[in-house]
Design a protein around this motif. Structure first.
Motif, short mmCIF file in Angstrom:
data_model
loop_
_atom_site.label_atom_id
_atom_site.label_comp_id
_atom_site.label_asym_id
_atom_site.label_seq_id
_atom_site.Cartn_x
_atom_site.Cartn_y
_atom_site.Cartn_z
N ALA A 248 -115.26 9.59 -24.83
CA ALA A 248 -115.03 10.72 -25.75
C ALA A 248 -114.05 11.72 -25.17
N MET A 249 -114.15 12.00 -23.87
CA MET A 249 -113.24 12.96 -23.26
C MET A 249 -111.82 12.40 -23.17
N ALA A 250 -111.70 11.10 -22.96
CA ALA A 250 -110.37 10.49 -22.98
C ALA A 250 -109.76 10.61 -24.38
N ALA A 251 -110.57 10.35 -25.40
CA ALA A 251 -110.10 10.48 -26.78
C ALA A 251 -109.74 11.93 -27.09
N ALA A 252 -110.55 12.86 -26.60
CA ALA A 252 -110.27 14.28 -26.83
C ALA A 252 -108.96 14.70 -26.17
N GLU A 253 -108.70 14.20 -24.97
CA GLU A 253 -107.44 14.55 -24.30
C GLU A 253 -106.24 14.00 -25.07
N ILE A 254 -106.39 12.81 -25.60
CA ILE A 254 -105.31 12.25 -26.42
C ILE A 254 -105.08 13.11 -27.65
N GLY A 255 -106.19 13.55 -28.29
CA GLY A 255 -106.07 14.42 -29.45
C GLY A 255 -105.37 15.71 -29.13
N LEU A 256 -105.67 16.30 -28.00
CA LEU A 256 -105.02 17.55 -27.59
C LEU A 256 -103.54 17.32 -27.29
N TYR A 257 -103.20 16.15 -26.74
CA TYR A 257 -101.79 15.85 -26.51
C TYR A 257 -101.04 15.74 -27.84
N ILE A 258 -101.67 15.09 -28.83
CA ILE A 258 -101.04 14.98 -30.15
C ILE A 258 -100.80 16.36 -30.74
N GLU A 259 -101.79 17.24 -30.63
CA GLU A 259 -101.63 18.61 -31.14
C GLU A 259 -100.47 19.32 -30.44
#
Length: 420
Positions: A248-259
């Motif tokens: 989940a934290m890996a996915a969250a970091e990817i989401g923040l990079y997209i933002e």
């Protein structure tokens, strides 16, 4: 044509007519209390019949094609002349608003009704097309009506099934439509002069700038992916932070990079609209996460650059966090520019009303995207209220804005000059 002109001769102003029709059309719903109208449901078929009646009353000759599109033709001064096409879709998402799609059908019908009452004809015909399917809710395939008209219908989607297990082919047959006739729905290219679609903005730009209408410059292209991250589940109290393989934290970091990557660039947007931790629990380090990516931009070059950066960054984040990564592309659509010559004529119609010109891209997809394979396209955006919310019961617009948009559309048609 204007509200003032119509009121002076005793007719109902077009803004009031459009709003009344929108309320009546919203009654054709699968769900009492809110609007849901999916392709070829009973509510969809009754809505098609209602639109057909309004078109006929407005002075149009009406037909339904093999895809279920309802097409009203307002004949030219010289019969059988090529046509200026307009319209939008009358299917909906679940729990929808009243104006998405519907406005682009009802507004031209109201304008045609006024021209018919005046006995006015043009050197070209006007065809108002109520596209039967755009949203893709029932069969997870979008733009079915406009693709049929454009001659780009993918026959393989006929085997897709709805939640009840019925194939599109079966549902069409039950509605009296023959899937084998879909090729005949294609509009003859030489008979189409152009296509112009009126649509609520589905966003806050016009509202924030206190503008009733705007001219669409392009419909943004889109890239979508479904991503699955696989880590290692563990006890939330006993696995040290530095040893975790937290999906989940890996996915969250990817989401923040997209933002971060999509911020600060005009017209570029990136969204993680779905985020799931399957079988997650408060006291468990997530071993799996699944999320969606949706990236859009008016410029395909800008979008492709951003998508490329995201696709390069995701494996780096996954490697550093020691998780697995599976990326599945789910959608790819190029940007569709609106024809400059049509944009100029819409701009002229806006200027004639004494209104400021605002050009803006559409981040949402529309039937115009499919019709661009047939002929040049343009779009007129109309302000929507409630912060620009759409695909929601709180979607709103005013009768005054409907009247303004009708006047601009009428001015465009009345002064329309086909491309030579």
């Amino acid at each position: 044509m204007s509200d003032t002109k119509n009121t002076a001769r005793g007719a109902t102003p077009p803004g009031a007519t459009i709003m009344r029709w929108a309320e009546q059309l919203a009654c054709h719903s699968e769900s009492p209390g809110f609007l849901t109208r999916t392709y070829l449901s009973a509510a969809h078929r009754s809505a098609a019949a209602q639109l057909s009646r309004w078109m006929t009353q407005a002075g149009m000759r009406v037909r339904q094609d093999a895809a279920g599109n309802v097409v009203g033709r307002y004949e030219a001064a010289t019969p059988d002349a090529p046509a200026l096409l307009t319209g939008s879709h009358f299917d909906s998402v679940r729990n929808a608003g009243k104006y998405d799609g519907n406005l682009g059908i009802l507004l031209p019908i109201a304008c045609v009704a006024d021209w018919h009452a005046e006995g006015r004809r043009f050197p070209f015909a006007i065809e108002v097309i109520a596209f039967a399917e755009e949203e893709g809710v029932r069969f997870k395939a979008t733009l079915l009506g406009s693709r049929a008209l454009a001659g780009t219908f993918d026959m393989s989607v006929l085997d897709k099934r709805d939640e009840q297990g019925l194939s599109m082919r079966e549902v069409m047959a039950a509605a009296g439509l023959n899937a084998q006739d879909l090729g005949r729905a294609a509009y003859p290219r030489a008979r189409a002069l152009a296509y112009v679609e009126v649509h609520i903005e589905q966003g806050p730009v016009l509202l924030d700038e206190d503008l009733a209408v705007g001219v669409v410059s392009a419909i943004s292209g889109a890239s979508r992916f479904l991503v699955e991250v696989t880590g290692l589940a563990g006890h939330a109290g006993t696995v040290p932070m530095n040893l975790r393989r937290d999906a989940a934290m890996a996915a969250a970091e990817i989401g923040l990079y997209i933002e971060q990557r999509c911020s600060g660039i005009e017209g570029l947007v990136g969204t993680v609209g779905q985020f799931e931790v399957p079988n997650g629990a408060a006291n468990v380090v997530p071993g799996k996460a699944v999320f969606s990516i949706d990236m859009r931009a008016e410029s395909d070059t800008v979008r492709h650059a951003a998508v490329g950066d995201v696709l390069r960054q995701m494996p780096l984040i996954a490697a550093r966090r020691k998780v697995g990564l599976a990326i599945t592309p789910t959608h790819e659509a190029n940007s569709v520019p609106c024809a400059p010559w049509l944009q100029r004529q819409l701009a002229g119609a806006i200027a004639a009303r004494g209104l400021p010109l605002r050009q803006l891209p559409s981040g949402a997809g529309h039937d115009a995207m499919a019709i661009a394979a047939l002929t040049d396209v343009a779009m007129l955006f109309v302000r929507c209220g409630n912060g620009g919310i759409s695909h929601h019961p709180d979607e709103s617009m005013t009768a005054q804005d409907a009247a303004t948009a009708a006047a601009v559309f009428a001015g465009f048609v009345e002064n329309f000059s086909p491309r030579s």
